[in-house]
Design a protein around this motif. Structure first.
Motif: not given
Lengths: 326, 174
Positions: B131-160
């Motif tokens: 149960h806890n494995y599933a919770l943290f496995r899915e969380l790890h995946g969602w956080l990865a997507i969020a991190l990719i999004g925020v990095i893209a924002l960060h790089v975009g802002a720096a270039l702007h």
């Protein structure tokens, strides 16, 4: 004439593509295993099984070859699982071509070992992408699998085994093989390639029972009456043996070491036992055992993880609620 | 550009070192969950070990940041932009902590000790908790997507900042 040149140009490419199967991902692999009707919350492969508990009684004979703590003379408890091949958790036991034994040793918080063993001693193919094609052929029917074996000469040892294999009437009377080779590493850092097998200590004639759960009922009442014992026998490779090819057995003359006895003392329905939660990924290894470069072995972590992730997520969403695990 | 307009050397080293590490970890993570190639196990083992390094680095980096003065944001940024800049940076810090932590916890509950380059191993649960494995496995995946999004924002802002606003924000990190 132009077409002839064209054909000659293409010929080597065609030959090449016949040797190199299309590369598949862990997701494609598990999609194929689960088929069109997946059973939410259950393993995608070997879905039907039962939990066993027991202990390994080591005689110390392997302690010079591996520093893994369980090989020192003494006993180590385990949680295990007996199962049949297939994606259906209610399939008839006696129709399955392969039976399996998986073990999980939680040696300490930092040392764990998972073992996944099957009745065949070798694989029919040597890489996961060709294995994918083999499963496709199995699903397509007897003619397709016959053609597949004919087109894959590396499957000859597997076919020879399958031709003479007589399923017994009990999980207790089968031999369960590691199939893939591993390295044992001792305290001095010496490394030996090995395979192992759990060898039965009883023989049980094939059963003519028609019950879907014949093997499950047999092993439950057998273990309830008396512990079931296997000898854990390791085979050591010589330098001429290829430890990376799971389709070839090593010569029978190779040195064998009996490391002790695997003793099964209890059974539990799989959804009520501790084994259900475990991913029996054979690449969870303690210090003293390492993986070889065998491409099938190396593909197992990703495929097992995908199957585990799917069923864990389904369970999180309530897939098994209301079944007999609560 | 005067020294006070630039991030300290230690902050710049942390920034670019972790940028390389985080991008490699995200790429490795996405690759290793799909690949059946023989190097998958090597990549998986490295991903887990470098995850431990990442959480140690982000802790050191946070301490280092709190000890240093930051170059001021350009004075002509609106209040909303200033707030956005600060919030996205703290969000990045949060994700840099949450990624390795959720990764470790999914391994912990799956009963898989993490090996660090053969030196030592991090503990795992003796009893697997799916149960806890599933919770943290899915969380790890969602956080990865969020991190990719925020990095893209960060790089975009720096270039702007660099190419559109033509201010010193990107240069202050070089």
């Amino acid at each position: 004439m132009k077409y002839l040149y064209f054909a000659l140009l293409l010929a080597p490419a065609a030959g090449l593509t016949a040797d190199v199967p299309p590369q598949v991902s862990a997701q494609q692999f598990v999609d194929l295993q689960q088929g069109n009707s997946s059973f939410a919350g259950f393993r995608r492969a070997h879905a039907k099984g039962l939990c066993v508990t027991g202990e390994f009684r080591a005689n110390g004979n392997l302690a010079d070859y591996s520093k893994a703590s369980l090989f020192k003379a003494g006993t180590t408890p385990f949680t295990g699982r007996l199962s049949i091949a297939g994606n259906n958790p209610t399939a008839p036991d006696l129709k399955a071509p392969v039976r399996s034994l998986a073990l999980s040793f939680a040696l300490s918080r930092t040392e764990q070992w998972r073992l996944a063993m099957n009745t065949p001693p070798v694989m029919a193919v040597a890489d996961p992408h060709t294995f994918y094609q083999q499963i496709q052929a199995i699903q397509a029917g007897p003619a397709a699998i016959k053609q597949f074996f004919a087109e894959h000469p590396e499957s000859s040892e597997f076919s020879a085994w399958a031709g003479q294999y007589q399923p017994s009437g009990s999980f207790a009377a089968e031999t369960y093989h590691s199939i893939n080779a591993f390295y044992l590493v001792n305290a001095g850092g010496d490394q030996h390639a090995v395979r192992w097998a759990m060898q039965p200590t009883v023989s049980v004639a094939a059963t003519d029972l028609k019950d879907d759960d014949a093997l499950h009922q047999e092993i439950s009442s057998r273990i309830a009456a008396k512990p079931v014992v296997f000898d854990w026998v390791f085979t050591l490779a010589e330098p001429t043996d290829d430890e990376t090819n799971p389709t070839k057995a090593w010569p029978a003359s190779r040195q064998q070491i009996n490391a002790g006895q695997i003793v099964l003392t209890g059974t539990t329905a799989q959804l009520e036992g501790d084994c259900h939660a475990i991913n029996f990924d054979p690449l969870v290894l303690p210090s003293g055992i390492t993986a070889t470069a065998d491409p099938i072995l190396r593909a197992r972590s990703a495929a097992y993880a995908e199957s585990y992730r799917r069923r864990a997520k389904e369970q999180l969403h309530g897939a098994l609620e209301g079944s007999n695990n609560e | 550009m005067s020294n006070s307009d630039r991030f300290s050397l230690s902050m710049r080293l942390f920034h670019w070192g972790m940028a390389a590490l985080v991008v490699s970890m995200l790429a490795a993570g996405l690759l290793m969950i799909t690949s059946l190639q023989p190097w998958q196990l090597t990549l998986l083992t490295a991903h887990k070990a470098f995850g431990v390094i990442a959480i140690i680095l982000v802790m050191a980096r946070l301490i280092n940041r709190l000890r240093h003065r930051l170059p001021p944001l350009p004075g002509d940024l609106s209040a909303a932009q200033q707030w956005g800049a600060k919030a996205s940076h703290w969000l990045l810090y949060g994700l840099l902590f949450a990624m390795p932590l959720s990764g470790y916890l999914m391994q912990y509950f799956a009963g898989r000790p993490i090996e660090l380059f053969g030196w030592f191993r991090l503990p795992a649960a003796l009893q697997v908790d799916i149960h806890n494995y599933a919770l943290f496995r899915e969380l790890h995946g969602w956080l990865a997507i969020a991190l990719i999004g925020v990095i893209a924002l960060h790089v975009g802002a720096a270039l702007h900042h660099h190419f559109v606003r033509k201010d010193n924000v990107l240069k202050s990190m070089l």
